[in-house]
Design a protein around this motif. Structure first.
Motif, PDB file in Angstrom:
ATOM      1  N   PRO A  96     -17.767  37.292  16.857  1.00 33.43           N
ATOM      2  CA  PRO A  96     -18.801  38.245  16.420  1.00 33.43           C
ATOM      3  C   PRO A  96     -20.008  37.544  15.802  1.00 33.43           C
ATOM      4  N   VAL A  97     -21.190  38.105  16.066  1.00 32.98           N
ATOM      5  CA  VAL A  97     -22.449  37.568  15.540  1.00 32.98           C
ATOM      6  C   VAL A  97     -23.255  38.726  14.943  1.00 32.98           C
ATOM      7  N   VAL A  98     -23.783  38.519  13.734  1.00 32.66           N
ATOM      8  CA  VAL A  98     -24.656  39.526  13.118  1.00 32.66           C
ATOM      9  C   VAL A  98     -26.043  39.359  13.721  1.00 32.66           C
ATOM     10  N   ALA A  99     -26.450  40.319  14.538  1.00 34.51           N
ATOM     11  CA  ALA A  99     -27.737  40.232  15.220  1.00 34.51           C
ATOM     12  C   ALA A  99     -28.887  40.686  14.337  1.00 34.51           C
ATOM     13  N   ALA A 100     -28.619  41.617  13.420  1.00 34.03           N
ATOM     14  CA  ALA A 100     -29.671  42.123  12.533  1.00 34.03           C
ATOM     15  C   ALA A 100     -29.029  42.886  11.388  1.00 34.03           C
ATOM     16  N   ARG A 101     -29.770  42.967  10.281  1.00 36.72           N
ATOM     17  CA  ARG A 101     -29.364  43.811   9.156  1.00 36.72           C
ATOM     18  C   ARG A 101     -30.516  44.747   8.841  1.00 36.72           C
ATOM     19  N   TYR A 102     -30.187  45.908   8.226  1.00 30.81           N
ATOM     20  CA  TYR A 102     -31.210  46.937   8.041  1.00 30.81           C
ATOM     21  C   TYR A 102     -30.759  47.903   6.947  1.00 30.81           C
ATOM     22  N   THR A 103     -31.710  48.668   6.407  1.00 29.96           N
ATOM     23  CA  THR A 103     -31.375  49.725   5.452  1.00 29.96           C
ATOM     24  C   THR A 103     -30.944  50.966   6.217  1.00 29.96           C
ATOM     25  N   SER A 104     -30.376  51.934   5.493  1.00 30.33           N
ATOM     26  CA  SER A 104     -29.806  53.121   6.136  1.00 30.33           C
ATOM     27  C   SER A 104     -30.840  53.954   6.882  1.00 30.33           C
ATOM     28  N   SER A 105     -32.137  53.786   6.561  1.00 31.45           N
ATOM     29  CA  SER A 105     -33.170  54.559   7.254  1.00 31.45           C
ATOM     30  C   SER A 105     -33.257  54.199   8.735  1.00 31.45           C
ATOM     31  N   LEU A 161     -40.861  36.748  25.915  1.00 29.20           N
ATOM     32  CA  LEU A 161     -39.741  37.354  26.635  1.00 29.20           C
ATOM     33  C   LEU A 161     -39.766  36.950  28.103  1.00 29.20           C
ATOM     34  N   ASN A 162     -38.576  36.707  28.647  1.00 31.03           N
ATOM     35  CA  ASN A 162     -38.461  36.317  30.052  1.00 31.03           C
ATOM     36  C   ASN A 162     -38.336  37.506  30.986  1.00 31.03           C
ATOM     37  N   GLU A 163     -38.017  38.687  30.421  1.00 27.82           N
ATOM     38  CA  GLU A 163     -37.803  39.898  31.214  1.00 27.82           C
ATOM     39  C   GLU A 163     -38.589  41.052  30.603  1.00 27.82           C
ATOM     40  N   GLU A 164     -38.626  42.154  31.323  1.00 31.00           N
ATOM     41  CA  GLU A 164     -39.288  43.358  30.821  1.00 31.00           C
ATOM     42  C   GLU A 164     -38.570  43.873  29.565  1.00 31.00           C
ATOM     43  N   LEU A 165     -39.355  44.247  28.580  1.00 31.53           N
ATOM     44  CA  LEU A 165     -38.802  44.765  27.327  1.00 31.53           C
ATOM     45  C   LEU A 165     -38.157  46.129  27.550  1.00 31.53           C
ATOM     46  N   LEU A 166     -36.910  46.259  27.110  1.00 32.32           N
ATOM     47  CA  LEU A 166     -36.219  47.545  27.173  1.00 32.32           C
ATOM     48  C   LEU A 166     -36.339  48.316  25.863  1.00 32.32           C
ATOM     49  N   PHE A 167     -36.196  47.597  24.764  1.00 34.38           N
ATOM     50  CA  PHE A 167     -36.153  48.280  23.469  1.00 34.38           C
ATOM     51  C   PHE A 167     -36.498  47.278  22.378  1.00 34.38           C
ATOM     52  N   SER A 168     -37.243  47.734  21.376  1.00 29.60           N
ATOM     53  CA  SER A 168     -37.521  46.886  20.220  1.00 29.60           C
ATOM     54  C   SER A 168     -37.497  47.749  18.966  1.00 29.60           C
ATOM     55  N   VAL A 169     -37.164  47.136  17.864  1.00 26.89           N
ATOM     56  CA  VAL A 169     -37.128  47.857  16.597  1.00 26.89           C
ATOM     57  C   VAL A 169     -37.449  46.884  15.471  1.00 26.89           C
ATOM     58  N   LYS A 170     -38.201  47.354  14.492  1.00 26.36           N
ATOM     59  CA  LYS A 170     -38.574  46.538  13.335  1.00 26.36           C
ATOM     60  C   LYS A 170     -37.558  46.753  12.224  1.00 26.36           C
ATOM     61  N   SER A 171     -36.862  45.693  11.827  1.00 22.91           N
ATOM     62  CA  SER A 171     -35.863  45.778  10.769  1.00 22.91           C
ATOM     63  C   SER A 171     -36.520  45.494   9.421  1.00 22.91           C
ATOM     64  N   ASP A 172     -35.880  45.943   8.341  1.00 17.89           N
ATOM     65  CA  ASP A 172     -36.454  45.770   7.002  1.00 17.89           C
ATOM     66  C   ASP A 172     -35.611  44.877   6.097  1.00 17.89           C
ATOM     67  N   LEU A 173     -34.576  44.231   6.653  1.00 14.97           N
ATOM     68  CA  LEU A 173     -33.779  43.257   5.907  1.00 14.97           C
ATOM     69  C   LEU A 173     -33.606  42.014   6.770  1.00 14.97           C
ATOM     70  N   ASP A 174     -33.403  40.871   6.099  1.00 15.60           N
ATOM     71  CA  ASP A 174     -33.083  39.684   6.881  1.00 15.60           C
ATOM     72  C   ASP A 174     -31.566  39.563   7.022  1.00 15.60           C
ATOM     73  N   ILE A 175     -31.116  38.517   7.671  1.00 11.58           N
ATOM     74  CA  ILE A 175     -29.682  38.353   7.938  1.00 11.58           C
ATOM     75  C   ILE A 175     -28.873  38.251   6.650  1.00 11.58           C
ATOM     76  N   ASP A 176     -29.492  37.767   5.580  1.00 11.06           N
ATOM     77  CA  ASP A 176     -28.802  37.647   4.295  1.00 11.06           C
ATOM     78  C   ASP A 176     -28.845  38.926   3.474  1.00 11.06           C
ATOM     79  N   GLY A 177     -29.502  39.962   4.003  1.00 13.09           N
ATOM     80  CA  GLY A 177     -29.568  41.229   3.293  1.00 13.09           C
ATOM     81  C   GLY A 177     -30.722  41.339   2.316  1.00 13.09           C
ATOM     82  N   LYS A 178     -31.666  40.408   2.357  1.00 11.59           N
ATOM     83  CA  LYS A 178     -32.822  40.448   1.466  1.00 11.59           C
ATOM     84  C   LYS A 178     -33.975  41.191   2.147  1.00 11.59           C
ATOM     85  N   ILE A 179     -34.878  41.750   1.325  1.00 13.24           N
ATOM     86  CA  ILE A 179     -36.016  42.484   1.861  1.00 13.24           C
ATOM     87  C   ILE A 179     -36.881  41.547   2.708  1.00 13.24           C
ATOM     88  N   ALA A 180     -37.099  41.910   3.954  1.00 13.05           N
ATOM     89  CA  ALA A 180     -37.905  41.104   4.872  1.00 13.05           C
ATOM     90  C   ALA A 180     -38.209  41.947   6.101  1.00 13.05           C
TER      91      ALA A 180
END
Length: 735
Positions: A90-99, A19-38
């Motif tokens: 528009p760009v899909v930045a991330a995909r995730y489950t409802s949790s 990262l080039n700047e201070e981290l503001l926020f991070s989150v671990k996603s549970d799907l990849d861009i195609d909607g598969k478990i990852a």
């Protein structure tokens, strides 16, 4: 605009170093861009948004903030997408489950604030994704338990606690179970006696008849005890089911509106009915079934050991394989049943949404789109059904094969002993019969596992509701106000349905008893939220609301709302008669009281023209009445409540101009002596209010009478009035 935030999901150092700047926020996603478990990681800094795939050091996406316009979290069935609007589209930045809906929604707000140069939202506890400490599975929003690795002991003990009120009948059923199990073991032993001792040339027919008579008596006694046990079981199970449903429903009634705002109502119908039935089946049928087979297993072991201990040891040889198979498959059973339930739950939500919005669907001709959505959810249910059933289709035949091979082995070895006169034929026949009774329940162990797993999963969903604390609860020393004057004070009140996005900001208002306050402002300005806080449907985040000098937090909620009459913007009538709906807040109201309230609300005339008058059933949600008729019945319901504080939230929104004039005349008499807060879509109807509160983007920007506010040529209220007058002219020309 620089602001430090917490790294809530411990972004790995290999990613953080890029990262080039201070981290503001991070989150671990549970799907990849195609909607598969990852597993993917999303990081947000002041300058960019970065996405990595786990175990890959090179970022999948790296988007500069200056190219972004805004971001939004879009929810689908069981999953969602974080979409960023950029200068190139528009760009899909991330995909995730409802949790992960809550933290991803916060990520969208944070990106939008960065892109638009606004104040950054504040991270709250609800935005932090929660994971099970045992299995690291994501927990659904508002969930207390992990349904993948839930404590089965806890669930079983708590379920069985419902049997305490019926312990005497339960003890009787247990005694009958033990006796029935013992009696069931007599017929195989009678077979041994008949073959080895009775059917011999030297024996007389009398002994044979006596043994047969004993066999018949055994069957009669066994059937009688089973019938009596079943009768007691029905008496217990029916009351047990009622107790569970009552507790669930009572728990739902105690919960605050915020709990239901985050969930769909269709899921609670399933919990009250289906989950409660699963618990009932386990505690009555399941416990008896499992308990009976355990007793039978112990008794049979004692008998066959006494008959031939060598054959018994051989007969028990398959059991270690069966136990190993059960222990291996049990964790998979729980996970797959939970996944199956989640798929069915999402399908039910889809059906509930569709049926509630059927008019909108028909109006826009979106039947095909809804069918597509339903097919997707249905396909997921079919997939998880097949996974569960395939497991059973392997499990059950495997059990059957192992136990059948064990029986064949006993026939072979026992037969050899009979042929060599080392064992009597009757003993072998009885032994095989007992073996069938022993292995029979074991073959059905898979069904018992399924039964138990479903009950455990259902119990945790039920207990989750029971254990969920109300967002708005009574103070331990809450007081009762037998009669209030109606002085209302709001001091520094701030509130947001999402804590980092306040809807009302720093509201200060002092209202005297009997004063009429009009609330005006653009849609979304916070008018209805103002009303919700006054009724204490939600608790303020900051500040305080008092009535007669007492904080509403210190007043019992039932007592508070007994003093407040409400006509909400969304009119809701119950499926009953008009009279029952009017008298809802006062069930003991006389017919005269009901008619008087209806006349004040200008509803009496249309009611008496109906075929059944006040006994006319309004149908589900009052669909048999027009919008204006429903609104007038709702006003009559508030009138008969006879409150000291009256709230009118768009009370005349669904009536024509003539009817509105008549209702306004009736309300003019009703508000006398009452503190009144009124919201109206036509500002002209509020000109008689003592004061008008003008809200704009959650802030109180103006306060004064109709005339005082009109004098402010650049004021918000003046602009609202001018806009409505211009719209009226356009409509007049068009007509």
């Amino acid at each position: 605009m620089k602001k430090h935030m917490v790294d809530i999901t411990a972004l790995p150092e290999i990613f953080k170093s890029q990262l080039n700047e201070e981290l503001l926020f991070s989150v671990k996603s549970d799907l990849d861009i195609d909607g598969k478990i990852a597993v993917q990681w999303l990081a947000i800094t002041h300058d960019e948004v970065v996405l990595w795939q786990e175990q890959q050091s090179v970022p999948l996406k790296r988007m500069a903030v200056h190219t972004m316009k805004e971001a939004r979290a879009v929810s689908n069935i069981g999953s969602g997408m974080l979409i960023v609007e950029t200068t190139e589209g528009p760009v899909v930045a991330a995909r995730y489950t409802s949790s992960l809906t809550s933290p991803m929604s916060f990520a969208a707000k944070l990106i939008s604030a960065l892109a638009q140069g606004e104040e950054l939202p504040t991270l709250t506890k609800s935005d932090v994704p929660r994971y099970c400490s045992t299995c690291n599975s994501p927990l659904e929003e508002g969930t207390q338990f992990c349904e993948v690795c839930m404590s089965k002991k806890y669930a079983a003990l708590r379920m069985l606690s419902y049997l305490k009120p019926y312990k005497f009948k339960g003890l009787m059923a247990l005694c009958l179970l033990v006796l029935t199990t013992l009696v069931e073991l007599i017929p195989p032993y009678l077979t041994k006696i008949i073959v080895d001792d009775v059917l011999q040339p030297q024996q007389t027919g009398t002994i044979f008849i006596i043994v047969i008579a004993a066999w018949v008596a055994t069957l009669v006694v066994m059937s009688s005890m089973q019938a009596l046990r079943g009768y007691i079981g029905v008496a217990i199970s029916s009351k047990l089911m009622g107790d569970i449903r009552k507790d669930v429903y009572q728990s739902l009634m105690k919960l605050s509106l915020a709990f239901f705002d985050r969930r769909q109502t269709s899921q609670f119908i399933s919990r009250v009915n289906n989950d409660a039935e699963s618990m009932r089946q386990f505690m009555t049928d399941g416990v008896i079934y499992i308990g009976g087979h355990l007793l039978r297993f112990v008794f049979i072991l004692v008998i066959i050991f006494s008959m031939d201990w060598k054959l018994t040891l051989l007969a028990l040889a398959p059991i270690p394989f069966l136990v190993f198979l059960s222990v291996t498959i049990w964790p998979k059973v729980g996970r797959r049943l939970y996944q199956q339930w989640r798929a069915i739950y999402r399908l039910n939500m889809q059906v509930g949404d569709t049926l509630q919005g059927i008019r909108v669907i028909k109006a826009f001709g979106q039947e095909k789109m809804e069918l597509t959505r339903y097919h997707a959810a249905n396909k997921e249910v079919v997939y998880h059904d097949m996974r569960s059933e395939k497991m059973w289709q392997f499990f059950f035949p495997a059990f059957g094969l192992i136990t059948s091979l064990g029986t064949v082995l006993i026939w072979y070895l026992g037969g050899q002993q009979v042929l060599s006169s080392e064992l009597q034929l009757g003993v072998l026949l009885a032994f095989v019969a007992y073996l069938g009774m022993l292995f029979g329940p074991i073959q059905w162990l898979s069904q018992m596992i399924s039964w138990t797993s479903r009950a455990m999963t259902a119990s945790h969903r039920i207990f989750e509701i029971m254990d969920t604390p109300a967002d708005v609860s009574d103070h331990p020393q809450a007081v009762k106000l037998s009669q209030i004057k109606g002085d209302v004070v709001l001091k520094d009140v701030t509130y947001g349905y999402e804590k980092h996005h306040p809807v009302l900001k720093n509201i200060n208002l002092d209202v005297k008893a009997g004063e009429m306050i009009g609330l005006v402002g653009h849609s979304g300005a916070g008018k209805s939220t103002f009303i919700n806080l006054l009724c204490r449907f939600y608790d303020v985040d900051e500040g305080e609301i008092t009535i007669d000098g007492v904080s509403i937090r210190n007043i019992e909620q039932t007592e508070l709302r007994r003093q407040i009459g409400v006509v909400l913007q969304e009119t809701f009538l119950f499926d009953g008669t008009i009279a029952e709906n009017i008298a809802y807040s006062k069930p003991d109201a006389s017919p005269e009281d009901i008619m008087r309230a209806a006349k004040i609300a200008n509803a009496h005339d249309f009611i008496v023209r109906l075929p059944d008058g006040y006994d006319t059933r309004v149908g589900e949600r009052g669909h048999k009445l027009s919008g204006g008729e429903k609104q007038r019945v709702a006003i009559a319901r508030a009138v008969i409540h006879d409150p000291k504080i009256l709230i009118l939230d768009e009370a005349t929104a669904s009536v024509d101009t003539e009817t509105e004039r008549q209702i306004q005349e009736a309300l003019a008499n009703l508000v006398k002596g009452r503190t009144t807060f009124a919201i109206a879509h036509r500002l002209s109807t509020l000109r008689n209010a003592d004061r008008l509160v003008v809200l704009d983007r959650g802030k109180m920007v103006e306060l004064g009478t109709h005339e005082e506010l009109l004098e402010k040529t650049d004021g918000v209220y003046r602009k609202l009035v001018d806009a409505q007058m211009e719209m009226s002219k356009i409509k007049g020309v068009g007509s």
